[in-house]
Write a protein that holds these residues in place. Structure first.
Motif, PDB file in Angstrom:
ATOM      1  N   ARG A 200       8.692  -1.643   2.663  1.00 30.95           N
ATOM      2  CA  ARG A 200       7.749  -1.137   3.669  1.00 30.95           C
ATOM      3  C   ARG A 200       8.025   0.320   3.993  1.00 30.95           C
ATOM      4  O   ARG A 200       7.094   1.124   4.141  1.00 30.95           O
ATOM      5  CB  ARG A 200       7.810  -1.994   4.931  1.00 30.95           C
ATOM      6  N   ALA A 201       9.282   0.677   4.086  1.00 29.59           N
ATOM      7  CA  ALA A 201       9.631   2.075   4.352  1.00 29.59           C
ATOM      8  C   ALA A 201       9.108   2.979   3.240  1.00 29.59           C
ATOM      9  O   ALA A 201       8.581   4.060   3.503  1.00 29.59           O
ATOM     10  CB  ALA A 201      11.145   2.218   4.495  1.00 29.59           C
ATOM     11  N   ARG A 202       9.246   2.531   1.999  1.00 30.25           N
ATOM     12  CA  ARG A 202       8.727   3.318   0.868  1.00 30.25           C
ATOM     13  C   ARG A 202       7.214   3.485   0.962  1.00 30.25           C
ATOM     14  O   ARG A 202       6.686   4.555   0.669  1.00 30.25           O
ATOM     15  CB  ARG A 202       9.090   2.662  -0.455  1.00 30.25           C
ATOM     16  N   GLU A 203       6.517   2.421   1.355  1.00 25.53           N
ATOM     17  CA  GLU A 203       5.060   2.515   1.522  1.00 25.53           C
ATOM     18  C   GLU A 203       4.692   3.551   2.564  1.00 25.53           C
ATOM     19  O   GLU A 203       3.663   4.211   2.456  1.00 25.53           O
ATOM     20  CB  GLU A 203       4.480   1.158   1.934  1.00 25.53           C
ATOM     21  N   LEU A 204       5.544   3.678   3.574  1.00 25.31           N
ATOM     22  CA  LEU A 204       5.290   4.635   4.656  1.00 25.31           C
ATOM     23  C   LEU A 204       5.827   6.022   4.341  1.00 25.31           C
ATOM     24  O   LEU A 204       5.697   6.942   5.141  1.00 25.31           O
ATOM     25  CB  LEU A 204       5.897   4.118   5.963  1.00 25.31           C
ATOM     26  N   GLY A 205       6.472   6.166   3.168  1.00 26.50           N
ATOM     27  CA  GLY A 205       6.913   7.477   2.726  1.00 26.50           C
ATOM     28  C   GLY A 205       8.273   7.927   3.213  1.00 26.50           C
ATOM     29  O   GLY A 205       8.553   9.123   3.209  1.00 26.50           O
ATOM     30  N   HIS A 206       9.106   7.015   3.640  1.00 30.32           N
ATOM     31  CA  HIS A 206      10.455   7.442   3.999  1.00 30.32           C
ATOM     32  C   HIS A 206      11.506   6.491   3.426  1.00 30.32           C
ATOM     33  O   HIS A 206      11.205   5.384   3.026  1.00 30.32           O
ATOM     34  CB  HIS A 206      10.612   7.618   5.515  1.00 30.32           C
TER      35      HIS A 206
END
Length: 70
Positions: free
Chosen positions: A29-35
């Motif tokens: 989920r963090a990757r989806e949000l760009g971090h």
């Protein structure tokens, strides 16, 4: 004192299926949000006893001697 660089977003206690699933879900989920997620997984069991209750499931019986699936 904890600084921003030392802080974790998620701390998981135990490396059974539920704990590792929570850690991976947070990371994806963090990757989806760009971090980049900062996750710590803490386990007190010795390496040969890790996995929580998951290590007692019968799913392992499906694996061959070399642990590949049949």
């Amino acid at each position: 004192m904890t600084t921003t660089e030392d802080a974790y977003e998620l701390i998981v206690v135990g490396c059974g299926a539920a704990g590792l699933s929570a850690a991976l879900s947070h990371i994806y989920r963090a990757r989806e949000l760009g971090h980049q997620a900062r996750v710590a997984v803490i386990e007190s069991a010795p390496a040969e006893e890790r996995g929580g209750a998951t290590r007692w499931t019968t799913a392992r019986f499906r694996a061959k001697q070399n642990y590949s699936l049949d």
